[in-house]
Design a protein around this motif. Structure first.
Motif, short mmCIF file in Angstrom:
data_model
loop_
_atom_site.label_atom_id
_atom_site.label_comp_id
_atom_site.label_asym_id
_atom_site.label_seq_id
_atom_site.Cartn_x
_atom_site.Cartn_y
_atom_site.Cartn_z
N VAL A 165 0.98 -1.31 -0.12
CA VAL A 165 -0.07 0.07 -0.24
C VAL A 165 0.57 1.33 0.14
O VAL A 165 1.66 1.48 0.43
CB VAL A 165 -0.97 0.23 1.40
N GLY A 166 1.16 1.97 -1.20
CA GLY A 166 1.86 3.44 -0.40
C GLY A 166 0.70 4.46 -0.98
O GLY A 166 -0.65 4.61 -1.24
N ILE A 167 1.21 5.36 0.73
CA ILE A 167 0.58 6.34 0.80
C ILE A 167 1.24 7.36 0.93
O ILE A 167 1.91 7.36 0.86
CB ILE A 167 0.14 6.21 2.35
N ILE A 168 0.41 8.13 -0.51
CA ILE A 168 1.02 9.82 -0.75
C ILE A 168 0.04 11.12 0.00
O ILE A 168 -1.09 10.95 -0.03
CB ILE A 168 0.61 9.94 -1.80
N GLY A 169 1.25 11.23 1.18
CA GLY A 169 1.09 12.65 1.90
C GLY A 169 0.96 12.29 3.49
O GLY A 169 0.03 10.90 4.10
N SER A 218 -3.06 5.60 -2.30
CA SER A 218 -4.24 6.18 -1.40
C SER A 218 -2.85 7.75 -0.97
O SER A 218 -2.89 8.04 -1.19
CB SER A 218 -4.50 5.79 0.11
N VAL A 219 -4.09 8.56 -1.98
CA VAL A 219 -4.02 10.36 -1.92
C VAL A 219 -4.22 10.68 -0.13
O VAL A 219 -5.67 10.94 -0.59
CB VAL A 219 -4.00 10.81 -3.35
N HIS A 220 -2.91 11.54 -0.19
CA HIS A 220 -3.22 12.48 1.15
C HIS A 220 -2.49 13.75 1.42
O HIS A 220 -2.41 14.24 2.58
CB HIS A 220 -3.53 11.88 2.51
N ALA A 221 -2.41 14.10 0.27
CA ALA A 221 -2.30 14.90 -0.26
C ALA A 221 -2.51 16.47 -0.10
O ALA A 221 -3.89 16.11 -0.41
CB ALA A 221 -0.56 15.47 -1.46
N PRO A 222 -2.23 18.04 0.32
CA PRO A 222 -3.28 18.70 0.27
C PRO A 222 -2.88 19.84 -0.90
O PRO A 222 -2.73 19.10 -2.19
CB PRO A 222 -2.07 20.23 1.15
N GLN A 223 -4.24 20.25 -1.68
CA GLN A 223 -4.46 20.67 -2.70
C GLN A 223 -3.61 22.51 -2.84
O GLN A 223 -3.80 23.50 -2.04
CB GLN A 223 -5.42 21.17 -2.73
N LEU A 224 -2.52 21.99 -3.19
CA LEU A 224 -0.94 23.45 -3.77
C LEU A 224 -0.60 22.95 -5.15
O LEU A 224 -1.07 22.63 -6.26
CB LEU A 224 0.41 22.98 -2.81
N PRO A 225 -0.28 24.82 -5.40
CA PRO A 225 0.02 24.46 -7.07
C PRO A 225 1.16 23.17 -7.05
O PRO A 225 0.94 22.79 -8.57
CB PRO A 225 0.57 25.87 -6.53
N SER A 226 1.77 22.89 -6.35
CA SER A 226 2.83 22.44 -6.39
C SER A 226 2.11 20.40 -6.67
O SER A 226 2.93 20.06 -6.92
CB SER A 226 3.70 22.16 -5.67
N THR A 227 1.06 20.75 -6.24
CA THR A 227 0.87 19.16 -6.00
C THR A 227 -0.63 18.87 -7.23
O THR A 227 -0.89 17.97 -7.74
CB THR A 227 -0.61 19.02 -5.34
N HIS A 228 -1.26 19.89 -8.37
CA HIS A 228 -1.75 19.56 -9.30
C HIS A 228 -1.14 18.86 -9.99
O HIS A 228 -0.06 19.07 -10.26
CB HIS A 228 -1.46 21.10 -9.50
N HIS A 229 -1.94 17.83 -10.10
CA HIS A 229 -1.88 17.23 -11.10
C HIS A 229 -0.21 16.04 -10.58
O HIS A 229 -0.07 15.24 -12.12
CB HIS A 229 -1.49 17.07 -12.89
N MET A 230 -0.01 15.43 -9.78
CA MET A 230 1.35 14.78 -8.85
C MET A 230 1.21 13.68 -9.86
O MET A 230 1.66 12.83 -9.82
CB MET A 230 1.13 14.90 -7.19
N LEU A 231 -0.05 13.21 -9.73
CA LEU A 231 -0.02 11.72 -10.20
C LEU A 231 -0.34 12.53 -11.69
O LEU A 231 -2.07 12.35 -12.01
CB LEU A 231 -1.06 10.74 -9.63
N GLY A 232 0.34 12.47 -12.60
CA GLY A 232 0.04 12.24 -14.31
C GLY A 232 0.32 10.99 -14.95
O GLY A 232 0.44 9.92 -14.31
N PRO A 233 0.33 11.81 -16.41
CA PRO A 233 -0.02 10.23 -17.40
C PRO A 233 1.74 9.22 -16.31
O PRO A 233 1.29 8.26 -17.12
CB PRO A 233 1.19 10.96 -18.33
N ALA A 234 2.56 9.80 -16.34
CA ALA A 234 4.10 8.92 -16.18
C ALA A 234 3.76 7.76 -14.61
O ALA A 234 4.37 6.90 -15.15
CB ALA A 234 5.33 9.58 -15.86
N GLN A 235 3.06 8.75 -13.96
CA GLN A 235 2.77 7.93 -12.42
C GLN A 235 1.58 7.19 -12.50
O GLN A 235 1.84 5.72 -11.87
CB GLN A 235 2.26 8.71 -11.70
#
Length: 339
Positions: A165-169, A218-235
């Motif tokens: 299980v991968g936890i993001i954030g 599972s995604v638990h990161a905040p909504q920031l400019p730096s996290t926009h589409h942090m899970l994109g095509p490559a990920q």
């Protein structure tokens, strides 16, 4: 004899219409009336243009107890609240109503984000466990077939034993999910650029590695400019076939167009409590894809869970009245990397 001085702080409730009725029980209102000088039934819905009673209360208020739908505390609003010293927010993020003017004036801020994190983490735990057992798809197939099947033969790739299980954030929610996972036989990975050492039993890895190794993300990161589409095509492409993506954070963190490409092919599964936009278009495949569980932003506090947030907020009011530090104070710098 001189009259006894009432040193209790003056408090005003400020939140959207109908929220106080859901948030506060009679017992909560009674406790607020005991801790502060307040009318626990007076709620200011619009601080920019308050009615006369709310305007008079705002002018005297030392504390605001806010929740969803609270008015932004602009310089104009703060000018009408010369005695305001602290804001107690009975919900999660304060970004919608706490402005730079609040920090400039030195107003203290606290929130019930820790209380709101608990139901989100519980929802996530359920989603992780159900993902491993393929509960959504097996229930659909069971209803479609309505006959005995060789489920044991069909389920060779299912199960939660030693699944990764991968936890993001490592947010409040992310950390709580990690705690809830401890009794289970999972390998847990964590990605968070602000964390330098992982909790015991958790491996800290880069984002791309987490995506490549996990069968549940599972995604638990905040909504920031730096996290926009942090899970994109490559990920998303790096995720193994059959991986389940769980998003209870914000829809903008995931490139939804790229995700749809994998979902429509059946390569990935998803549990989505948030989307971008928040309400998908009527034509969106998310509504009907058999490998997608779409819920209407219900992971956070709702129903009687709101009372937990009220409990935490009123405890903070009590601490303020005793002259103590807030248990969960928020500072301006915190908001650059939190929800």
């Amino acid at each position: 004899m001189h009259p006894t001085t009432d040193n209790r702080p003056r408090l005003l409730l400020a939140m959207g219409p109908g929220i106080a009725e859901r948030l506060l029980t009679d017992a909560h209102r009674e406790r607020l009336a005991a801790l502060t000088r307040t009318d626990p039934h007076l709620v200011a819905h619009d601080l920019a243009a308050p009615d006369p009673r709310a305007a008079a209360a705002l002018a005297e208020a030392e504390l605001l107890l806010t929740c969803w739908g609270a008015s932004p505390l602009t310089p104009e609003v703060l000018a009408r609240a010369p005695r305001l010293a602290a804001v107690v927010h009975a919900a999660g993020s304060v970004k919608h109503h706490i402005t730079d003017a609040c920090w400039t004036r030195g107003i203290r801020v606290t929130s019930a984000a820790a209380a709101n994190a608990l139901p989100v983490a519980e929802y996530t735990l359920a989603a992780i466990l159900f993902a491993g057992k393929r509960v959504l798809r097996s229930a659909q197939q069971y209803a479609e077939l309505r006959t005995d099947q060789a489920w044991l033969d069909a389920s060779t790739a299912w199960g939660n034993y030693r699944r990764t299980v991968g936890i993001i954030g490592a947010s409040r929610i992310g950390r709580r999910v990690i705690e809830l996972l401890r009794p289970f036989d999972f390998e847990v990975l964590l990605y968070d650029p602000y964390v330098t050492s992982a909790p015991p039993g958790v491996e800290l890895v880069p984002l791309d590695e987490l995506c490549a190794r996990s069968t549940v993300v599972s995604v638990h990161a905040p909504q920031l400019p730096s996290t926009h589409h942090m899970l994109g095509p490559a990920q998303l492409a790096a995720m193994p076939d059959g991986t389940t993506l769980i998003n209870t954070a914000r829809g903008s963190l995931v490139d939804e167009e790229a995700l749809l490409g994998h979902l429509t092919k059946g390569r990935l599964h998803a549990v989505l409590d948030v989307t971008d936009p928040e309400l998908p278009s009527p034509e969106s495949p998310l509504w009907t894809l058999p490998n997608v569980l779409l819920t209407p932003h219900v992971a956070g506090s709702l129903g009687n869970e709101l009372h937990r947030m009220a409990d935490q907020a009123i405890e903070e009011v009590a601490r303020y009245g005793r002259g103590e530090a807030f248990a969960d104070e928020i500072r301006a710098a915190d908001l650059t990397r939190s929800a």
